[in-house]
Design a protein around this motif. Structure first.
Motif, PDB file in Angstrom:
ATOM      1  N   MET A 134       7.393   1.423  -3.931  1.00 33.99           N
ATOM      2  CA  MET A 134       5.926   1.442  -3.999  1.00 33.99           C
ATOM      3  C   MET A 134       5.399   0.174  -3.361  1.00 33.99           C
ATOM      4  O   MET A 134       6.045  -0.877  -3.417  1.00 33.99           O
ATOM      5  N   PHE A 135       4.320   0.386  -2.790  1.00 31.47           N
ATOM      6  CA  PHE A 135       3.665  -0.756  -2.168  1.00 31.47           C
ATOM      7  C   PHE A 135       2.977  -1.563  -3.241  1.00 31.47           C
ATOM      8  O   PHE A 135       2.263  -1.023  -4.080  1.00 31.47           O
ATOM      9  N   ASP A 136       3.247  -2.900  -3.183  1.00 29.02           N
ATOM     10  CA  ASP A 136       2.696  -3.828  -4.181  1.00 29.02           C
ATOM     11  C   ASP A 136       1.288  -4.193  -3.758  1.00 29.02           C
ATOM     12  O   ASP A 136       1.086  -4.847  -2.710  1.00 29.02           O
ATOM     13  N   GLN A 137       0.284  -3.771  -4.532  1.00 25.69           N
ATOM     14  CA  GLN A 137      -1.110  -4.022  -4.200  1.00 25.69           C
ATOM     15  C   GLN A 137      -1.477  -5.486  -4.374  1.00 25.69           C
ATOM     16  O   GLN A 137      -2.291  -6.035  -3.654  1.00 25.69           O
ATOM     17  N   ARG A 138      -0.839  -6.112  -5.341  1.00 26.02           N
ATOM     18  CA  ARG A 138      -1.142  -7.542  -5.585  1.00 26.02           C
ATOM     19  C   ARG A 138      -0.733  -8.398  -4.389  1.00 26.02           C
ATOM     20  O   ARG A 138      -1.462  -9.278  -3.962  1.00 26.02           O
ATOM     21  N   PHE A 139       0.418  -8.135  -3.850  1.00 29.08           N
ATOM     22  CA  PHE A 139       0.876  -8.884  -2.690  1.00 29.08           C
ATOM     23  C   PHE A 139      -0.020  -8.624  -1.502  1.00 29.08           C
ATOM     24  O   PHE A 139      -0.325  -9.524  -0.715  1.00 29.08           O
ATOM     25  N   PHE A 140      -0.478  -7.368  -1.385  1.00 29.61           N
ATOM     26  CA  PHE A 140      -1.364  -7.017  -0.278  1.00 29.61           C
ATOM     27  C   PHE A 140      -2.672  -7.758  -0.381  1.00 29.61           C
ATOM     28  O   PHE A 140      -3.210  -8.255   0.607  1.00 29.61           O
ATOM     29  N   LYS A 141      -3.176  -7.907  -1.581  1.00 31.06           N
ATOM     30  CA  LYS A 141      -4.440  -8.619  -1.770  1.00 31.06           C
ATOM     31  C   LYS A 141      -4.303 -10.105  -1.427  1.00 31.06           C
ATOM     32  O   LYS A 141      -5.176 -10.690  -0.808  1.00 31.06           O
ATOM     33  N   ILE A 142      -3.229 -10.673  -1.867  1.00 28.34           N
ATOM     34  CA  ILE A 142      -3.058 -12.094  -1.597  1.00 28.34           C
ATOM     35  C   ILE A 142      -2.919 -12.332  -0.118  1.00 28.34           C
ATOM     36  O   ILE A 142      -3.498 -13.273   0.463  1.00 28.34           O
ATOM     37  N   THR A 143      -2.196 -11.480   0.575  1.00 25.30           N
ATOM     38  CA  THR A 143      -1.990 -11.656   2.017  1.00 25.30           C
ATOM     39  C   THR A 143      -3.319 -11.483   2.750  1.00 25.30           C
ATOM     40  O   THR A 143      -3.640 -12.205   3.694  1.00 25.30           O
TER      41      THR A 143
END
Length: 218
Positions: free
Chosen positions: A1-10
């Motif tokens: 699954m794609f980690d949404q938290r990491f996507f937000k931080i990036t």
């Protein structure tokens, strides 16, 4: 699954960098930087004035101390006292109980110096006389066998000394025959001689004489 938290931080990091790049290109970042940097402080150094040297104090006047006065006193002469005169002492009579000191013994007589020993009489040298004056027995020399085989001949003169009894006490060769064997034979013959005492004014004395002895082959 794609980690949404990491996507937000990036995504947030990318937007921050994009905005910062925009600010730099538009000049607003430069103004913000200049506003943050403190203005330059200009300081001026003002030299201090050197202190003025203090004026020297005037010399104090010297006060001369007056010399001390020395009081000179003259010594008074002391009166001389008269010398005491010795009073004569009355001679007292001798006491009967006084003990007289015995007289000192006389000094021993000085021994007379011992007489110096008389020097021993120096023996006079024997008188030289002729061989006929002492009346000696004729010498009888023995011819050495080796000298006889070798044909040695010659004449030896022997000096002899006789004492007060006429005994031959000393011999010596005066003239050699040329052979020591013949000379020794002549000396032995003279030592065997018998002589009479030599008389001088009725007193026997020691004399010396010479005895010739010849060695010849027949």
């Amino acid at each position: 699954m794609f980690d949404q938290r990491f996507f937000k931080i990036t995504l947030a990091v990318l937007l921050f960098h994009a905005g910062l790049l925009y600010l730099i290109q538009s000049g607003m970042g430069r103004k913000m930087t200049e506003a943050v940097i403190a203005p330059e402080i200009i300081a001026r150094i003002i030299p201090l004035e050197q202190p003025k040297p203090a004026a020297p104090e005037p010399p104090k006047p010297k006060t001369e101390t007056p010399p001390k006065q020395v009081k000179v006193t003259t010594p008074r002469p002391t009166p001389q006292q008269p010398k005491p005169v010795p009073q004569p002492v009355a001679a007292l009579p001798p006491s009967p109980t006084a003990i007289e000191a015995p007289p000192s013994p006389p000094a021993p007589p000085t021994p007379a110096p011992a007489p110096a020993p008389e020097p021993a009489p120096v023996a006079a040298a024997p008188r030289a006389v002729g061989i006929g004056e002492i009346q000696c027995s004729p010498p009888q020399p023995s011819y050495p066998a080796q000298s006889r085989r070798m044909g040695e001949t010659g004449k030896t003169v022997v000096r002899l000394t006789t004492d007060e009894t006429g005994k031959v006490i000393k011999t010596s060769v005066v003239s050699s025959s040329g052979s020591s064997r013949l000379d020794n034979a002549a000396v032995e013959a003279v030592q065997r001689m018998r002589c009479k005492p030599y008389m001088d004014n009725g007193r026997a004395i020691a004399v010396t004489a010479q005895q010739p002895i010849g060695f010849e082959l027949n």
